[in-house]
Design a protein around this motif. Sequence first.
Motif, PDB file in Angstrom:
ATOM      1  N   SER A   1      -9.793   7.597  -1.428  1.00 11.49           N
ATOM      2  CA  SER A   1      -9.767   6.726  -2.107  1.00 11.49           C
ATOM      3  C   SER A   1      -8.739   5.723  -1.708  1.00 11.49           C
ATOM      4  CB  SER A   1     -10.560   6.233  -3.850  1.00 11.49           C
ATOM      5  OG  SER A   1     -10.158   7.545  -4.092  1.00 11.49           O
ATOM      6  N   GLY A   2      -7.540   6.045  -2.058  1.00 13.95           N
ATOM      7  CA  GLY A   2      -6.349   4.746  -2.120  1.00 13.95           C
ATOM      8  C   GLY A   2      -5.769   5.365  -0.498  1.00 13.95           C
TER       9      GLY A   2
ATOM     10  N   VAL B   1       3.937   7.126   7.374  1.00 17.63           N
ATOM     11  CA  VAL B   1       2.430   7.466   7.514  1.00 17.63           C
ATOM     12  C   VAL B   1       1.494   6.962   6.923  1.00 17.63           C
ATOM     13  CG1 VAL B   1       1.765   9.642   8.283  1.00 17.63           C
ATOM     14  CG2 VAL B   1       3.523   9.666   8.893  1.00 17.63           C
ATOM     15  N   LEU B   2       1.822   7.156   5.362  1.00 19.28           N
ATOM     16  CA  LEU B   2       0.817   6.930   4.336  1.00 19.28           C
ATOM     17  C   LEU B   2       0.677   4.869   5.109  1.00 19.28           C
ATOM     18  CD1 LEU B   2       2.064   8.440   1.148  1.00 19.28           C
ATOM     19  CD2 LEU B   2       0.251   9.214   2.579  1.00 19.28           C
ATOM     20  N   ARG B   3       1.301   4.249   5.235  1.00 25.56           N
ATOM     21  CA  ARG B   3       1.948   2.885   5.547  1.00 25.56           C
ATOM     22  C   ARG B   3       0.326   2.793   6.173  1.00 25.56           C
ATOM     23  NH1 ARG B   3       6.832   2.556   2.905  1.00 25.56           N
ATOM     24  NH2 ARG B   3       6.590   2.204   0.964  1.00 25.56           N
ATOM     25  N   ALA B   4       1.431   3.845   8.114  1.00 26.46           N
ATOM     26  CA  ALA B   4       0.593   3.456   9.021  1.00 26.46           C
ATOM     27  C   ALA B   4      -0.773   3.936   8.826  1.00 26.46           C
ATOM     28  CB  ALA B   4       0.831   4.288  10.158  1.00 26.46           C
ATOM     29  N   ALA B   5      -1.613   4.879   8.227  1.00 26.81           N
ATOM     30  CA  ALA B   5      -2.891   5.397   7.336  1.00 26.81           C
ATOM     31  C   ALA B   5      -3.554   4.095   7.033  1.00 26.81           C
ATOM     32  CB  ALA B   5      -3.037   6.335   7.022  1.00 26.81           C
ATOM     33  N   GLY B   6      -2.770   2.807   5.767  1.00 25.80           N
ATOM     34  CA  GLY B   6      -3.593   1.939   5.072  1.00 25.80           C
ATOM     35  C   GLY B   6      -3.097   2.482   3.417  1.00 25.80           C
ATOM     36  N   LEU B   7      -2.154   2.790   3.553  1.00 27.98           N
ATOM     37  CA  LEU B   7      -2.052   3.181   2.181  1.00 27.98           C
ATOM     38  C   LEU B   7      -2.393   1.453   1.486  1.00 27.98           C
ATOM     39  CD1 LEU B   7      -0.875   5.113  -0.028  1.00 27.98           C
ATOM     40  CD2 LEU B   7       1.740   3.640   0.453  1.00 27.98           C
ATOM     41  N   THR B   8      -2.779   1.708   0.325  1.00 31.72           N
ATOM     42  CA  THR B   8      -3.557   1.024  -0.757  1.00 31.72           C
ATOM     43  C   THR B   8      -2.531   0.197  -2.320  1.00 31.72           C
ATOM     44  OG1 THR B   8      -5.263   2.090  -2.387  1.00 31.72           O
ATOM     45  CG2 THR B   8      -5.425   0.756   0.089  1.00 31.72           C
TER      46      THR B   8
ATOM     47  N   GLU C   1      -5.431  14.487   1.318  1.00 33.66           N
ATOM     48  CA  GLU C   1      -6.193  13.656   0.804  1.00 33.66           C
ATOM     49  C   GLU C   1      -4.856  12.138  -0.050  1.00 33.66           C
ATOM     50  OE1 GLU C   1      -9.894  13.312  -2.404  1.00 33.66           O
ATOM     51  OE2 GLU C   1      -8.959  15.436  -1.911  1.00 33.66           O
ATOM     52  N   VAL C   2      -6.029  11.158  -0.178  1.00 36.14           N
ATOM     53  CA  VAL C   2      -5.193  10.136  -0.665  1.00 36.14           C
ATOM     54  C   VAL C   2      -6.163   9.427  -2.070  1.00 36.14           C
ATOM     55  CG1 VAL C   2      -3.780   7.829  -1.040  1.00 36.14           C
ATOM     56  CG2 VAL C   2      -3.567  10.135   1.187  1.00 36.14           C
ATOM     57  N   ALA C   3      -6.014   9.477  -2.824  1.00 35.43           N
ATOM     58  CA  ALA C   3      -6.813   9.232  -3.594  1.00 35.43           C
ATOM     59  C   ALA C   3      -6.014   8.778  -5.197  1.00 35.43           C
ATOM     60  CB  ALA C   3      -7.450  10.248  -4.722  1.00 35.43           C
ATOM     61  N   ASP C   4      -7.471   7.463  -5.406  1.00 29.32           N
ATOM     62  CA  ASP C   4      -7.094   6.670  -6.432  1.00 29.32           C
ATOM     63  C   ASP C   4      -6.909   7.002  -7.851  1.00 29.32           C
ATOM     64  OD1 ASP C   4      -9.759   6.603  -7.031  1.00 29.32           O
ATOM     65  OD2 ASP C   4     -10.117   4.185  -6.423  1.00 29.32           O
ATOM     66  N   HIS C   5      -6.665   8.051  -7.863  1.00 27.62           N
ATOM     67  CA  HIS C   5      -7.224   9.011  -9.352  1.00 27.62           C
ATOM     68  C   HIS C   5      -6.510  10.148  -8.667  1.00 27.62           C
ATOM     69  CE1 HIS C   5     -10.645  10.513  -6.533  1.00 27.62           C
ATOM     70  NE2 HIS C   5      -9.894  11.380  -6.741  1.00 27.62           N
TER      71      HIS C   5
END
Length: 413
Positions: free
Chosen positions: A111-112, A183-190, A267-271
């Motif tokens: 979700s992140g 890598v996170l930014r390239a993957a679409g980090l929000t 996993e990149v999460a908004d929680h």
Amino acid sequence: MDDEVRIPDEGTPAPDAPAPDAPAPDAPPPDPGRAAAGEAPGPVPGIVKPLPAEWFVPRGTNAETRWDAFRDADGDPVIGRHVPVERFFVRNHTSTPLIDPDTWRLKLFGSGLRGAPTAERPVEFGLDDLRELPSTRISALIECAGNGRSFYRSQQGQPVPGTPWTLGGVGSASWRGVRLAEVLRAAGLTGAAVDVLPAGLDPDYVVGGTNYGPVRRPLPIAKALDDVLLAYEMNGEPLTPDHGAPARLVVPGWVGIASIKWVGGVEVADHPLYSPWNTDFYRMFGPDHPPGGGDPLTTQVVKSAFELAAGARLAAGREHRLHGRSWSGSAAVRRVEVSTDGGRTWRRAELRDEPQADGWTRWSVAWRPERPGPYELRARATDDRGDTQPERAVFNREGYLFGAVVAHPVTVV
């Protein structure tokens, strides 16, 4: 281009819960039926590379580097700032997987990320994709959180479970890869991202009838975007299997469990995210810690080690140069003191390196013992934050973060 450069679970585990550095002594070993296809047997179960007795002490599924292997028979250094790959300690929860770098993929989801990709439909990167991103080279230590654990028992009379490391569960290397932030930014980090959960491709950790799954541990987004490296090279060469090939995390200054090897999913999460490795394991439990356990472990403590075997024999009436190294997870080491009389008197050691964070400082001191007999050497370091090694480490049930001054016995003959 290269650049140099959670609310914790309040449920305390059962008193006999195993420390994840190794199965508890009376626990069955990890189920070999869960080993990944293609794993190779080794001199220590699950380790691939050779482990010569003159370089390593086997510790269950792990291998500890011998400090006397840092110098040859004449006292000359054979390990400089970085530990050669073949001599680098090995920390495995289970066993080393052999992963084809050509088919390996790093899968990001959660979700992140923009569009909230799922584990079934993640954003993927191959090794070639990572190499196309800007590369970074760093020098950093990797150290097991339980390094020094055996001294809780031998020096403080406080038995603890887990791998009985002395001080050889640490090593420094040059790492090259891509910053996790890239890598996170390239993957679409929000901007909503809170936690990042990297997971390894090693076999599931199964002990005491419980399957904890593959090794995985969350990082707060602030750390993930700071100095964390997704490394694919170690000391100028592609990573080897025991050290995380094809790619691993390197998290400078933090306990080694944060530097996930054989990373395959993120996993990149908004929680906030959780795993056994930041709830049941790698937290402080005991009478001097909060009732539900302390926060998940992050930075390492100050330590020192002599480049000399415990129990070494030295000649009386001649000058010896004692060598060692000191390090800290929080800051550069700026002062080292050495005692040759069990801590009654101390002398300042000569620093052989320009102190720097994320690395150890080599030091030496001259000593001329005139009379034969047993002696106790000690070394204590102070870092730039003013943290100094204490005489006694605060006890915790799993034996993490032993940072007290270690008594090093020698005999003068």
